[in-house]
Design an enzyme around this catalytic site. Structure first.
Site, PDB file in Angstrom:
ATOM      1  CG  HIS A 467      -1.817   1.158   1.340  1.00 29.90           C
ATOM      2  ND1 HIS A 467      -3.157   1.109   1.008  1.00 29.90           N
ATOM      3  CD2 HIS A 467      -1.584   2.443   1.719  1.00 29.90           C
ATOM      4  CE1 HIS A 467      -3.694   2.305   1.188  1.00 29.90           C
ATOM      5  NE2 HIS A 467      -2.759   3.137   1.627  1.00 29.90           N
ATOM      6  CD  GLU A 468       1.480   3.630   3.628  1.00 28.98           C
ATOM      7  OE1 GLU A 468       1.675   4.694   3.006  1.00 28.98           O
ATOM      8  OE2 GLU A 468       0.409   3.391   4.234  1.00 28.98           O
ATOM      9  CG  HIS A 471       0.208   6.161  -0.809  1.00 27.34           C
ATOM     10  ND1 HIS A 471      -0.841   6.781  -1.457  1.00 27.34           N
ATOM     11  CD2 HIS A 471      -0.331   5.598   0.309  1.00 27.34           C
ATOM     12  CE1 HIS A 471      -1.959   6.609  -0.753  1.00 27.34           C
ATOM     13  NE2 HIS A 471      -1.681   5.888   0.313  1.00 27.34           N
ATOM     14  CG  HIS A 474       0.408   8.810  -7.038  1.00 26.69           C
ATOM     15  ND1 HIS A 474      -0.731   9.106  -6.334  1.00 26.69           N
ATOM     16  CD2 HIS A 474       0.240   9.400  -8.252  1.00 26.69           C
ATOM     17  CE1 HIS A 474      -1.540   9.835  -7.095  1.00 26.69           C
ATOM     18  NE2 HIS A 474      -0.970  10.030  -8.255  1.00 26.69           N
TER      19      HIS A 474
HETATM   20 ZN    ZN Z   1      -2.914   5.207   1.877  1.00 26.02          ZN
END
Ligand code: ZN
Length: 675
Positions: A467-468, A471, A474
């Site tokens: 998940h991290e 990010h 991104h």
């Molecule tokens: Zn998040």
């Protein structure tokens, strides 16, 4: 002037020079950088030439760079490696910073210039990105009171200063309560069921404190194993209730008054600016647009998920009943979920953990990034770090072009806040033809290695890492001109798409075979586990969905209406939970007083965005599944239309360009087994 924060960073990659910085540097650096940023704005305002996109909007975009740099270093440290001194500095500089940003936002002369450019926007031949940055700036001003009279502006400034202090205090109270708590165990039999690694860590902690026995804390790697595995129900109850008391005890760290203060200030602020509520104000700049849309989104999901959730709750209760549990309580939930999971799947965290050695998982996520987006990660040792646990990587594309500097900081310690997050020390942007690459970091609280075993992750920690890292992609793949539109600077209900979509790879055999192997002998994760992991993805998902919806609804309750008549935090909260509550209430516990997402972080009127993004991520991943999870063409569409674009284009347009159509919630309902 010998302040390293104010000199140009002569470190490798221009990275933050942590080893040269000490706490005494921060305040003077902030004061100087604020003065510098002010003078840059003054130059824009006093420019006698008539306002243009370049001399106004672009000049603003590239002003205040030193202040940005210092702020990111300081506030990242305040989250990851704080202490009393840093917290005191934060209390001192936060009002200075909000005063400064209000000074800009309420600068009438500056606003006039922006407005002049804004009104000419149709005739300026702007690129889409320029138009977006112009509109965002203009709205930023009107949303911050540019149309108010002087007296109203004064009021607004006062509210903002109070709000910033209150939010900071809220977070400090939660951290103080977390740090203050220790559960000391002296009887070995009380530890029954708790995994050996957690017991060992508790023993180490006790030893460090010169205490006989074992110490458990409210840090997740210590707390979670107890509530999930401890056979001793009283022990689970003790630590669960203690965790639920944060900010809700009769002591100096009580957050009840602060919660009421924050929601009232937010409402007053929204009204002053001409909005019906804080939620209306917030959602104006979101993909969802209005509170009504959010509520119907949440209620629609609640309606679809509730029958499954009730069924699953009943199943769990019946399962616990066999163990002599009359009423299933909150502190039984994780324990019996885990037990039921074990009975159904025979696959508990401890069975899986040996296959998820942290180093392997990190190598795995890097190799997925290589397959999808042509990124290469090389660990480097010549970049300054703020703690010995931090690792640094040079990230390049296949032509050895610099893409990013990447930091990881994985283990819990005193002074690091709970949870996991991605952040950056430097934005990506293009200025004077130079594409300045970002410095991105992920910070987590994973189980530490012990004397006998390396760091092994639970499956949940594996998905957290993905998940991290999503990010972080991104941030790292950002490729925009203006820093304010770069990377994760997108509308909030879109920001979780890149992170959540990447979690899907953790459930795919093709991806798991890359990194899931036993830490002792490299044997691969057995195939049956892979199938079970996939099935597990929707295990008790009805209950999970209801829990997430309850947080989203609580958030909307706090922020969607006039809070003036709310007298009691706890009873208000109970009422907000009435359609989603499955467990009986614990009177000495309160969610709101430790709900840092919405009262300390920036998720107010935005908690729903997790589910919103789930709809997007399930739909997006369905596209990958259709074409192959390592399909380069699909990955390139995602990179070019989502990951690299930041906030330069409206999210729905970005998404549609990637997917070829708008998202539907079919894929989510199917994935979560809620149909
Ligand atoms: Zn998040």
């Amino acid at each position: 002037m010998n302040n390293p924060l104010l000199q140009s960073f002569d470190t490798n990659y221009g990275a933050a020079p942590f080893s040269k910085i000490n706490n005494t540097h921060f305040k003077p650096a902030f004061e100087k950088a604020i003065a510098l940023a002010k003078s840059e704005i003054d130059d824009i305002v006093s420019n006698p030439a008539s306002p243009t996109f370049e001399n106004t909007i672009e000049a603003m975009e590239f002003s205040g760079k030193i202040l940005d740099r210092i702020s990111s270093i300081f506030f990242n440290l305040n989250s990851a490696e704080t202490n009393d001194e840093i917290q005191k500095i934060a209390q001192e500089v936060s009002p200075l910073l909000s005063e400064f940003s209000n000074d800009i936002r309420l600068n009438l002369e500056l606003f006039k210039k922006i407005k002049t450019v804004y009104l000419q926007r149709e005739h300026l031949n702007l690129t889409d990105e320029q138009r977006m940055v112009l509109e965002k700036k203009y709205i930023g001003f009107t949303r911050n009171g540019a149309n108010l009279n002087n007296k109203e502006k004064e009021t607004l400034r006062k509210i903002d200063t109070e709000l910033s202090k209150a939010s900071l205090k809220f977070g400090e109270n939660v951290l103080a309560e977390t740090n203050a708590y220790q559960l000391i165990i002296t009887e070995e039999k009380k530890l029954e069921g708790i995994p050996a690694t957690a017991i060992e860590a508790a023993k180490d902690l006790a030893k460090n404190n010169n205490i006989e026995g074992w110490i458990f804390t409210l840090d997740y790697p210590s707390y979670i194993p107890v509530v999930t595995y401890a056979t001793d129900r009283e022990l689970r109850k003790e630590i669960a209730i203690s965790a639920g008391k944060k900010g809700f005890q009769k002591n100096e760290f009580n957050n009840e008054a602060i919660v009421l203060q924050i929601v009232n200030l937010r409402h007053k602020r929204a009204q002053l600016l001409g909005y019906k509520s804080h939620a209306n104000f917030v959602l104006e700049e979101r993909m969802s647009e209005t509170p009504e849309n959010v509520l119907s989104f949440l209620n629609d999901l609640l309606e679809k998920a509730k029958p499954t959730a009730l069924k699953q709750f009943k199943e769990l209760q019946e399962f616990a009943h066999k163990d002599g549990i009359e009423t299933l309580e909150k502190w039984d939930s994780a324990y019996y979920s885990e037990k039921l999971k074990k009975e159904l799947f025979n696959l508990d965290d401890e069975v899986l953990k040996p296959y998820f050695q942290l180093d392997n998982v990190v190598a795995g996520v890097f190799s997925i990034a290589q397959k999808l987006y042509d990124l290469n990660f090389e660990e480097i040792f010549d970049v300054d770090i703020y703690h010995k646990d931090v690792k640094t990587y040079r990230v390049t594309d296949n032509n050895n072009n610099e893409i990013a500097l990447f930091y990881t900081d994985f283990f819990p310690r005193k002074g690091k806040r709970n949870g996991a997050w991605m952040t950056s020390y430097k934005n990506q942007y293009i200025n004077n033809g130079v594409n300045s690459r970002p410095h991105v970091s992920i910070v987590c609280n994973f189980s530490k290695p012990t004397e006998s075993t390396p760091a092994l992750l639970t499956f949940n920690e594996v998905t957290t890492l993905f998940h991290e890292f999503g990010h972080a992609l991104h941030g790292m793949l950002a490729n925009t001109t203006y820093p304010s539109l770069s990377g994760t600077s997108v509308q909030w209900d879109f920001v979780e798409l890149p992170s959540q979509v990447l979690e899907n790879w953790c459930f795919e055999k093709e991806a798991l075979t890359l990194f899931a192997k036993h830490y002792k002998d490299d044997s691969p994760l057995p195939m049956e586990y892979i199938d079970k992991i996939k099935e597990l993805g929707s295990f008790l998902e009805g209950l999970q969905t209801l829990r997430q919806l309850s947080f989203g609804m609580l958030d909307m309750e706090w922020h969607g209406k006039d809070p003036a008549n709310i007298k009691d935090v706890k009873s208000f909260e109970l009422n907000a939970f009435k359609n989603t509550q499955l467990f009986s209430d614990t009177p000495e516990n309160c969610m709101s007083t430790a709900f840092s997402h919405i009262f300390q972080g920036g998720y107010s009127a935005g908690y729903y965005s997790y589910k919103w993004a789930e709809v997007l991520d399930a739909d997006a991943f369905a596209f990958f599944k259709e074409t192959g999870i390592f399909n380069k063409e699909t990955a390139t569409l995602f990179k070019n239309n989502v990951l690299s674009k930041g906030g330069t284009v409206k999210p729905m347009d970005l998404y549609t360009a990637f997917r070829g159509q708008k998202p539907t919630n079919d894929a989510l309902l199917k994935r979560a087994n809620l149909t």
